[in-house]
Design a protein around this motif. Sequence first.
Motif, short mmCIF file in Angstrom:
data_model
loop_
_atom_site.label_atom_id
_atom_site.label_comp_id
_atom_site.label_asym_id
_atom_site.label_seq_id
_atom_site.Cartn_x
_atom_site.Cartn_y
_atom_site.Cartn_z
N VAL A 31 -5.88 -133.81 11.24
CA VAL A 31 -7.12 -133.98 12.01
C VAL A 31 -8.35 -134.19 11.14
CG1 VAL A 31 -8.61 -132.89 13.75
CG2 VAL A 31 -6.13 -132.66 13.91
N GLU A 32 -8.37 -133.64 9.93
CA GLU A 32 -9.58 -133.77 9.11
C GLU A 32 -9.98 -135.22 8.86
OE1 GLU A 32 -11.65 -131.73 5.19
OE2 GLU A 32 -9.50 -132.18 5.12
N PRO A 33 -9.05 -136.15 8.64
CA PRO A 33 -9.47 -137.55 8.46
C PRO A 33 -10.24 -138.12 9.65
CG PRO A 33 -7.23 -137.26 7.68
CD PRO A 33 -7.61 -135.99 8.38
N LEU A 34 -9.95 -137.64 10.87
CA LEU A 34 -10.69 -138.11 12.04
C LEU A 34 -12.15 -137.68 11.97
CD1 LEU A 34 -8.20 -137.44 14.99
CD2 LEU A 34 -8.56 -139.55 13.71
N LEU A 35 -12.40 -136.48 11.44
CA LEU A 35 -13.77 -136.00 11.33
C LEU A 35 -14.57 -136.86 10.37
CD1 LEU A 35 -12.33 -133.57 12.70
CD2 LEU A 35 -13.77 -132.06 11.32
N LEU A 36 -13.95 -137.21 9.26
CA LEU A 36 -14.65 -138.05 8.28
C LEU A 36 -14.86 -139.45 8.81
CD1 LEU A 36 -15.72 -137.93 5.29
CD2 LEU A 36 -13.59 -139.13 4.69
N ALA A 37 -13.81 -140.01 9.41
CA ALA A 37 -13.88 -141.39 9.90
C ALA A 37 -14.94 -141.55 10.99
CB ALA A 37 -12.52 -141.83 10.42
N ASN A 38 -15.12 -140.51 11.81
CA ASN A 38 -16.08 -140.59 12.91
C ASN A 38 -17.42 -139.92 12.59
OD1 ASN A 38 -14.55 -141.88 15.26
ND2 ASN A 38 -13.11 -140.29 14.59
N LYS A 39 -17.59 -139.56 11.32
CA LYS A 39 -18.86 -139.03 10.82
C LYS A 39 -19.34 -137.80 11.59
CE LYS A 39 -20.38 -143.38 8.75
NZ LYS A 39 -21.47 -144.37 8.62
N VAL A 40 -18.44 -136.84 11.72
CA VAL A 40 -18.81 -135.56 12.32
C VAL A 40 -19.84 -134.87 11.43
CG1 VAL A 40 -17.95 -133.22 12.79
CG2 VAL A 40 -16.66 -135.23 13.59
N ASP A 41 -20.91 -134.40 12.04
CA ASP A 41 -21.96 -133.73 11.27
C ASP A 41 -21.64 -132.27 11.01
OD1 ASP A 41 -24.17 -135.86 11.19
OD2 ASP A 41 -23.67 -135.78 13.32
#
Length: 654
Positions: free
Chosen positions: A538-548
Amino acid sequence: MRSCQLPSTMLSSPPSLMESSHFLRLFLAFSIIFLGFSSSSSSSSSHLSSRELGDITFEYRNYTAIHEFRLLNRKRSIFCPDPNPYLQINITSNPLLSDDEFVTVNISGVLLPAESDWVAMISPSHANISACPFNAIQYEQTGDLSKLPLLCHYPVKAQYASKDPDYLSCKKKTCQKYVAGKCRVSTCAATLSFHVINIRTDIKFVFYGGGFETPCILKISDSATFANPQKPLYGHLSSTDSTGKSMRVTWVSGDKQPQKVQYGDGQSQTSQVTTFTQDNMCSWAVKSPASDFGWHDPGYIHSAVMTRLKPSTQFSYRYGSDSAGWSDKITFRTPPAGGSDEVKIVAFGDMGKAPRDPSVEHYIQPGSISVIEAIANEVSSGNIDSIFHIGDISYATGFLVEWDYFLHLINPVASTVSYMTAIGNHERDYVSSGSVYITPDSGGECGVPYETYFPMPTAAKDKPWYSIEQGSIHFTIISTEHDWTKNSEQYNWMNKDMAAVDRSKTPWLVFTGHRPMYSSNGGSVIIPSVDKKFVQAVEPLLLANKVDLALFGHVHNYERTCAVYRRDCKAMPKKDKNGIDIYDNSNYSAPVHAVIGMAGFTLDKSPSNADSWSLVRVSEFGYVRVHATKKELNFEFVNSSTKKVEDSFRIIKA
């Protein structure tokens, strides 16, 4: 010996002081009987009846409801062999119990006070009150290893009589028998206070000897009934969408007929009514608390949606019916609409509840009362738009009456602002239930009570993930307990949800779930605090979608990271002139993670040394305040006891 018969494997041990006191008590009791025969000419006033002498078989038949399916070795002799004619237990209360009161329980006529004497609050009043020593495993499977009463039905509360400081020293002494002008028999007394709320079913108090682990009955009080078992209670609000124009109110009642919520200027909506039964609970080879020992009837859960509201506006409402009764009129504030400039929220995880009396209960969360009281002060000031509780909600974990006590605890805040939740392991996980993790942490609840009490704007039952926008923040709320692996339903949903965020409308993307991706607390070898597979997926999704900002619970302390990805600091905050850390996301690098599981459960110690990605670690009870505009997100961790801000930072964008 007054304590119940011990297993043969324990009889080889020398008697303890507690066991010796049981011998003394029995000796005193029979001495009194002898005195009664020898010193009185009136047999009617001195001779004890066969019932007073303790016909154990008769008492056993009348006062227990042993189910046939219970194994023989789970039963114990339930009445102490203590033929004491003076013993009494009663309550000081109005004829009918109110919805919320402190009940005084009086125990009198005790011949020899013992440290092992205790009182249980039982509900329903017809519940099985005999001893079931093997029920220890039902506490232990939820993770609660404290010493608790081993009865066949979970007592709502329990207190040792020694909670009255005058009990063991017998300062409350009464002479029961005079011989030749001298007191020959005196007894002792105790007074205990129990916090009682309306749980719809009758209650009674039982005086036990033998301690929690070898309990036997000494005396049983009369039953007490609530004045209105159908009363609508424990209303709490939640947002249904991102417009701020509708709010759901959910409440509990003993009445299954639809009720109404009346609000605004003469508007009303009819409730949808639901409930759940023991058959809806999970179990396996070892019975779960929810399906057996911990079950309590939840009554009926009502839910209605107030529509045609305005965002960021105060309204009043009440809920109920003419037949069941009405709640008080309550003032609430709608949250700001998604896309508006400003929002102020409170967030935390792992709250639970704690008794407001000296009672012992299953799974007490010692910080919960101070945290909810501090949040209540924040809400009453008008500075909070919404609350986010990120998993491990009540810690009822199969002891269903504790949901009522939790709903009562949060009612002052949850009835006045939107109370949004995420599911945690103690709501969902159980063996063979479909959870990612097969621990018995929910005690057999398997998410059913949680989703019934807290209906969130999810797509379907047992799919407890959703998103909502308030002010300048888009919240993506997931379940770490349901399948999050690549290409699973939840994985695809979270990727699609975050990718679709309009950052001109809601510039801040906040990701929330229960189990963290980063924690300096390692947990155990078998169950680590951080699941590496979850992070990898799941962590790659946070980076890809620019989670603040990513908010998690599960670990019971506070911890903040740098802007981190794959355990590597991609950016470090800089200090402003006041020494506050500032993350500049004008040139995005990675999410900031915060563990905020410090709202009630016993705190985990924070290690003094940690990896470089861990910037701040605090083991204090508290909650988080977030104030976001479209240009800046301000974050503060508040110590609930001192009201001191223990950590703060800002995230800015050009």
